[in-house]
Design an enzyme around this catalytic site. Sequence first.
Site, PDB file in Angstrom:
ATOM      1  N   ASP A  78      16.810 -22.321   8.002  1.00 60.86           N
ATOM      2  CA  ASP A  78      16.514 -23.254   9.085  1.00 60.86           C
ATOM      3  C   ASP A  78      15.439 -24.260   8.705  1.00 60.86           C
ATOM      4  OD1 ASP A  78      18.375 -21.960  10.542  1.00 60.86           O
ATOM      5  OD2 ASP A  78      17.046 -21.211  12.095  1.00 60.86           O
ATOM      6  N   CYS A 119      17.001 -13.672   7.863  1.00 60.54           N
ATOM      7  CA  CYS A 119      16.587 -14.826   8.650  1.00 60.54           C
ATOM      8  C   CYS A 119      17.417 -15.011   9.915  1.00 60.54           C
ATOM      9  CB  CYS A 119      16.590 -16.068   7.775  1.00 60.54           C
ATOM     10  SG  CYS A 119      15.342 -15.968   6.467  1.00 60.54           S
ATOM     11  N   ASP A 120      16.993 -15.970  10.679  1.00 60.22           N
ATOM     12  CA  ASP A 120      17.379 -16.271  12.050  1.00 60.22           C
ATOM     13  C   ASP A 120      18.778 -15.830  12.487  1.00 60.22           C
ATOM     14  OD1 ASP A 120      17.579 -17.399  14.545  1.00 60.22           O
ATOM     15  OD2 ASP A 120      16.725 -19.308  13.985  1.00 60.22           O
ATOM     16  N   LYS A 121      19.808 -16.637  12.263  1.00 59.52           N
ATOM     17  CA  LYS A 121      21.149 -16.331  12.773  1.00 59.52           C
ATOM     18  C   LYS A 121      21.835 -15.215  12.007  1.00 59.52           C
ATOM     19  CE  LYS A 121      20.245 -19.872  13.060  1.00 59.52           C
ATOM     20  NZ  LYS A 121      18.877 -20.364  13.253  1.00 59.52           N
ATOM     21  N   CYS A 191       9.611 -16.410   7.056  1.00 53.48           N
ATOM     22  CA  CYS A 191       8.339 -17.110   7.277  1.00 53.48           C
ATOM     23  C   CYS A 191       7.382 -16.280   8.128  1.00 53.48           C
ATOM     24  CB  CYS A 191       8.593 -18.470   7.891  1.00 53.48           C
ATOM     25  SG  CYS A 191       9.541 -19.562   6.793  1.00 53.48           S
ATOM     26  N   GLU A 442      17.945 -26.430  16.198  1.00 57.55           N
ATOM     27  CA  GLU A 442      16.520 -26.293  16.475  1.00 57.55           C
ATOM     28  C   GLU A 442      15.829 -27.630  16.251  1.00 57.55           C
ATOM     29  OE1 GLU A 442      15.681 -21.645  15.248  1.00 57.55           O
ATOM     30  OE2 GLU A 442      14.952 -23.245  13.959  1.00 57.55           O
ATOM     31  N   SER A 468      12.675 -24.045  17.302  1.00 63.51           N
ATOM     32  CA  SER A 468      12.350 -23.037  16.314  1.00 63.51           C
ATOM     33  C   SER A 468      11.367 -22.041  16.919  1.00 63.51           C
ATOM     34  CB  SER A 468      11.718 -23.706  15.091  1.00 63.51           C
ATOM     35  OG  SER A 468      11.099 -22.751  14.263  1.00 63.51           O
TER      36      SER A 468
END
Length: 552
Positions: A78, A119-121, A191, A442, A468
């Site tokens: 991202d 990470c995210d998704k 992160c 985002e 984000s």
Amino acid sequence: MKSNSVKKGIARAPHRSLLKAMGYTDEEICRPFIGIVSAKSEIVPGHTHLDQITEAVKAGVRIAGGTPIEVPAIGVCDGIAMGHAGMKYSLVTRELIADSIECMAMAHGFDALVLVPNCDKIVPGMLMGAARLNLPTVVVSGGPMLAGKIGDKKVSLSLIFEAVGQVQAGKMTEAELSEYEEKTCPTCGSCSGMFTANSMNCMTEVLGIALPGNGSIPAVYSERIRLAKYTGMAVMKMLEKNICIRDILNKEAFLNALTVDMALGCSTNTMLHLPAIAHESGVEIDLDIANGISNNTPNLCKLAPAGHHHMEDLYSAGGVMAVMKELSHKNLLNEDIITVTGENLRSNLSVAENKDTTVIRPVDAPYSKTGGIAVLKGNLAPNGCVVKRSAVAPEMLKHSGPAKVYNSEEDASLAIANGKISKGDVLVIRYEGPKGGPGMREMLSPTATLAGMGLDKDVALITDGRFSGATRGASIGHVSPEAAEGGLIAIVEDGDIISIDMNACTICLNVAEADIATRYKNLIHPEPKVKTGYLARYAKLVTSASTGAVFK
């Protein structure tokens, strides 16, 4: 064993021949096939080291008598995708990941799964695919990166985005920005703040689908490798006991997740991903229950971007289990739910301890008596919108101001850069929702630029897109219905007064009903931003953010 469908009997001699072509022995073929789904790639800092995690998982599976079989999953970074057309391809990969896991596991007869995301998704996408299959499943992520350090100050990715705004405002030199560039992300891993990746990794631990420690053990610690080995062993125990993922992902587990979400002050994106995972698990949760949970859940942590602590601090303080231990003192969790340890949550919490009350506040001395996330409703968002209330300055919790309206992130970012946004404004960015974006990207760049320019305590930002987990300030996303579906946000005009009350959980466009009706009669939607390829198909299939932006 499900894998017998591809390996047992005379008719499967051709299949065994193909397995032997890859070097599998008869002994390995006879054992359970454990699919190890790895998001390893060389474009995502949270994923670049997942080969080490995957090898450790394989070792654990072999120790416990299984045959590990690695298969890939895609993943978008991202941060690298942020601020340009690439971000349209972030959320949409969640459905691709889920579909690919379903396809690979069903086609090859896997008996169980270990998911290795970071990470995210990628985390929710993997869980969504696994939930469809309902196999014994465990998650082990790659873990968070360590915080960077500039002078005596710890820094994370959100601060370098804000530093760009400081340079634009003349508050920082380009040489100082260069130091941030060099030192902000010092290791591999997700992160270092409580951004979406770490939020979702913490949620896997709360849901009971990952071993304790998964949410907070740093990526570069050898403890993460040991955790991966134990994960490989754990999935074999689940297979032996026939504990499947839907036995764990029940309604009570999701209510626990929402509760801990509020206590931790997680990313607003959890309000997209938890309902989506629940949907695939056959469990119905919606935004309406979020405020009820938030009203009863104290906010115990302020990790970056809401505060100066980072994931390594949460780890040292006892991790997610220590947060849950604090909540258990007020009986805020269902502790009878089963987890991948084979024990219930109560048993897992018996050894948890809050080791640093400056990082994890005691439940009787929280940052606030209500949770970190709030769902706002009103005529501008009758189906709800979401804000990370714990990252909002107190003076912005209640705000009323004139709208400045833009139909894309790019137009809004240009306006910010050109000084067209003033103190007191309500910046509206529309046609960035799941359908309108398409992809509901985002928007960290505009929020971070506003913060870097010192406007985060003076300007509210409202969008049918999303933010984000690194975003702070009065940033309100997920406005539903979105502009592309005819939501009221589509007819907002410059100068309209918008009133926001994050304590009362309300958001209102102060325009007369007659004027609203006239505007709808004259409404002309802009042309779709993307007309071909996967994004165009996605726009046709995706539902509202209020339902998790799932396909139905």
